[in-house]
Design a protein around this motif. Structure first.
Motif, PDB file in Angstrom:
ATOM      1  N   UNK A  69       0.812  -1.226   0.000  1.00  0.00           N
ATOM      2  CA  UNK A  69       0.000   0.000   0.000  1.00  0.00           C
ATOM      3  C   UNK A  69       0.843   1.272   0.000  1.00  0.00           C
ATOM      4  N   UNK A  70       1.897   1.303   0.801  1.00  0.00           N
ATOM      5  CA  UNK A  70       2.676   2.542   0.930  1.00  0.00           C
ATOM      6  C   UNK A  70       4.085   2.379   0.392  1.00  0.00           C
ATOM      7  N   UNK A  71       4.244   1.499  -0.606  1.00  0.00           N
ATOM      8  CA  UNK A  71       5.611   1.195  -1.070  1.00  0.00           C
ATOM      9  C   UNK A  71       6.353   2.426  -1.565  1.00  0.00           C
ATOM     10  N   UNK A  72       5.602   3.449  -2.013  1.00  0.00           N
ATOM     11  CA  UNK A  72       6.281   4.638  -2.524  1.00  0.00           C
ATOM     12  C   UNK A  72       6.968   5.443  -1.432  1.00  0.00           C
ATOM     13  N   UNK A  73       6.647   5.161  -0.190  1.00  0.00           N
ATOM     14  CA  UNK A  73       7.316   5.872   0.910  1.00  0.00           C
ATOM     15  C   UNK A  73       8.643   5.212   1.284  1.00  0.00           C
ATOM     16  N   UNK A  74       8.982   4.137   0.588  1.00  0.00           N
ATOM     17  CA  UNK A  74      10.206   3.387   0.915  1.00  0.00           C
ATOM     18  C   UNK A  74      11.014   3.152  -0.350  1.00  0.00           C
ATOM     19  N   UNK A  75      12.323   2.987  -0.153  1.00  0.00           N
ATOM     20  CA  UNK A  75      13.175   2.662  -1.298  1.00  0.00           C
ATOM     21  C   UNK A  75      14.005   1.428  -0.968  1.00  0.00           C
ATOM     22  N   UNK A  76      14.448   0.735  -2.030  1.00  0.00           N
ATOM     23  CA  UNK A  76      15.325  -0.414  -1.800  1.00  0.00           C
ATOM     24  C   UNK A  76      16.782   0.023  -1.647  1.00  0.00           C
ATOM     25  N   UNK A  77      17.064   1.289  -1.977  1.00  0.00           N
ATOM     26  CA  UNK A  77      18.448   1.777  -1.870  1.00  0.00           C
ATOM     27  C   UNK A  77      18.753   2.037  -0.398  1.00  0.00           C
TER      28      UNK A  77
END
Ligand code: HEM
Length: 471
Positions: A69-77
């Motif tokens: 749902x909120x994946x855009x608030x997180x990065x894999x970097x």
């Protein structure tokens, strides 16, 4: 602060103190450590690791929020790369591929590559999965002592070598992956440590060997790309598809560097993971003769003497359940890491900007809240259509019952970054178990204790020695 939880006020997440202690304890057995933290502090735990805090998230709904749902608030970097930029540590080998990239670039690449993993495409690899499994057993003799961890890595390497590059285990591709890219030394080893990027640059023998191996692999892949370009462009291998792919909006192909990054990433992540899943399946079957016998009965009934095809998969339900259950108890990838791009509220807890968020499937997969008798190997959990005799076991069908939180099980992750190879790996795994199970069973070696080593992947620390018995 983004307010996404139903709780009114975000509080500081509980957790242990002492940065060095956390790092040292984690480097022992991270799975034990993380499970202990979840038991002691709950579903969101602040762990003081290295320079920053890590938040261990072990509640399926909270995981859903981070990954979906909120994946855009997180990065894999997740790691700092100096001068305000960020770079994934595994990029020393993967470059800027699906695995390591982020944001708009990742979305564009995923759109481009996803069709190569559609079910119909993968079904085309079914024959390779079965034939290569059959090839691997051709050299075994009744009573042989085998290390199944080595054998399964050879098998899955054969599969990616064939499906990505259309080459065999004798090729220089396979040879280089086998010998020149050490996993227990050099940059791959340091991935989970702070300063990994800097450690990777030190002129240590392990680093030097690693970079020499990587350069050799690069040269081979560029040569194969040049060869494909000489051909008719119709190849069914993934390399040909990567070269032929065109962006839906611009019509542009990928440049050579990008094709190299994607192909090498798939080669590397696409084989060790599946090898681990198969090795753990055999470890568990070795210790559960009833489950093993039931698998052999099913294989005999469905296949008789012939090799499996894709059409057999719907009838190999127990074999499939064994594979799912093995990945529950031993998820092949140790965890998923993200960095928060802004202050965030998760499950009522404050996650400050630039914190790590860690999701460890092992912890969720062995939580008795979602998994009754979590330590028990019980493939019947996965049966949608059980036999009447299975009804007596309360675990039967539990994992596939409606209403269960989906991300209580996440060996392949979830959301837009879910493993692109999920269907590929599942099909490969079940077909390998079925092919090998026609003729072989594997006895554990008495007195040998199998322990896990969790370091990026989860694998048996000292391999899996068995005695091969022809059925
Ligand atoms: C049992 C076998 C496998 C397991 C358990 C596994 C697990 C995972 C997990 C957990 C992720 C997500 C990581 C994250 O969100 O941070 C991932 C991503 C990925 N996997 Fe797999 N994997 C397996 C097999 C494969 C295979 C066979 C391929 C390709 C041939 C593959 C290619 C990839 C790629 C390209 C990504 C990155 C996807 C993206 O971020 O868009 N994997 N895998």
């Amino acid at each position: 602060m983004t307010q996404l939880s139903t709780r009114p006020l975000a509080t500081a997440a509980p957790g242990p103190t002492g940065r060095l202690r956390a790092l040292l304890t984690m480097s022992g057995d991270p799975m034990d450590y993380f499970t202990g933290l979840r038991d002691q502090y709950g579903p969101v735990v602040r762990v003081p690791l290295g320079m920053r805090d890590m938040f261990l998230v072990s509640d399926p709904e909270a995981v859903h929020e981070v990954l979906v749902t909120s994946h855009r608030h997180f990065t894999k970097a997740t790691m700092g790369a100096g001068r305000g930029t960020w770079e994934a540590p595994l990029s020393v080998i993967f470059g800027n591929s699906l695995i390591t990239s982020d944001g708009e670039f990742h979305r564009k690449q995923r759109r481009l590559i996803q069709p190569m993993f559609h079910h119909e495409r993968i079904a085309g690899y079914g024959r390779a999965f079965a034939e290569l499994s059959d090839d691997i057993q051709a050299g075994w003799k009744d009573g042989d002592r085998l290390d199944l961890s080595v054998e399964m890595t050879e098998l899955t390497l054969a599969v990616v070598a064939r499906t990505i590059f259309d080459v065999s285990l004798d090729s220089d591709v396979a040879q280089t992956v086998r010998t020149a890219i050490p996993r227990d030394e050099g940059p791959m080893r340091w991935d989970s440590l702070p300063f990994a990027r800097y450690l990777a640059k030190l002129p240590l023998p392990g680093n030097k060997r690693f970079f020499a191996g990587r350069d050799r692999l690069d040269a081979i892949v560029y040569r194969l790309m040049a060869e494909r370009r000489q051909g008719d462009g119709q190849g069914a291998d993934l390399l040909s598809m990567l070269l032929a792919a065109r962006d839906a909006d611009t019509g542009e192909p990928m440049d050579d560097r990008q094709v190299r990054d994607e192909a090498i990433s798939m080669l590397m992540v696409g084989h060790e993971t599946t090898a681990n899943a198969l090795t753990w399946s055999y470890h568990l079957l070795g210790n559960h003769p009833e489950a093993r016998e039931r698998m052999h009965e099913e294989i005999d009934e469905v296949l008789g003497d012939r090799l499996p095809t894709i059409a057999d998969l719907p009838r190999l339900t127990w074999t499939d359940a064994v594979f799912s259950e093995a990945m529950r108890l031993y998820p092949p990838i140790m965890g998923m890491a993200r960095r928060s791009l802004e202050d965030f509220e998760l499950h009522g807890y404050r996650i400050p900007k630039d914190s790590f968020v860690g999701i460890v499937p092992w912890v969720l997969h062995r939580d008795s809240q979602w998994w009754p008798q979590p330590e028990r190997f019980a493939p019947q959990r996965w049966l949608k259509d059980p036999r009447p005799a299975d009804a007596a076991d309360e675990l039967t069908g539990h994992a596939v019952a409606p209403g269960r939180p989906r991300l209580a099980y996440l060996p392949f992750g979830g959301g837009p970054r879910q493993c692109i190879g999920t269907a590929f790996a599942r099909m490969e795994g079940v077909m390998a178990l079925a092919t090998l199970g026609r003729d072989w069973e594997f006895e554990p070696v008495p007195g040998f204790t199998v322990d896990h080593l969790a370091r990026i992947t989860v694998r048996p620390r000292h391999g899996l020695p068995v005695t091969a018995r022809r059925r």
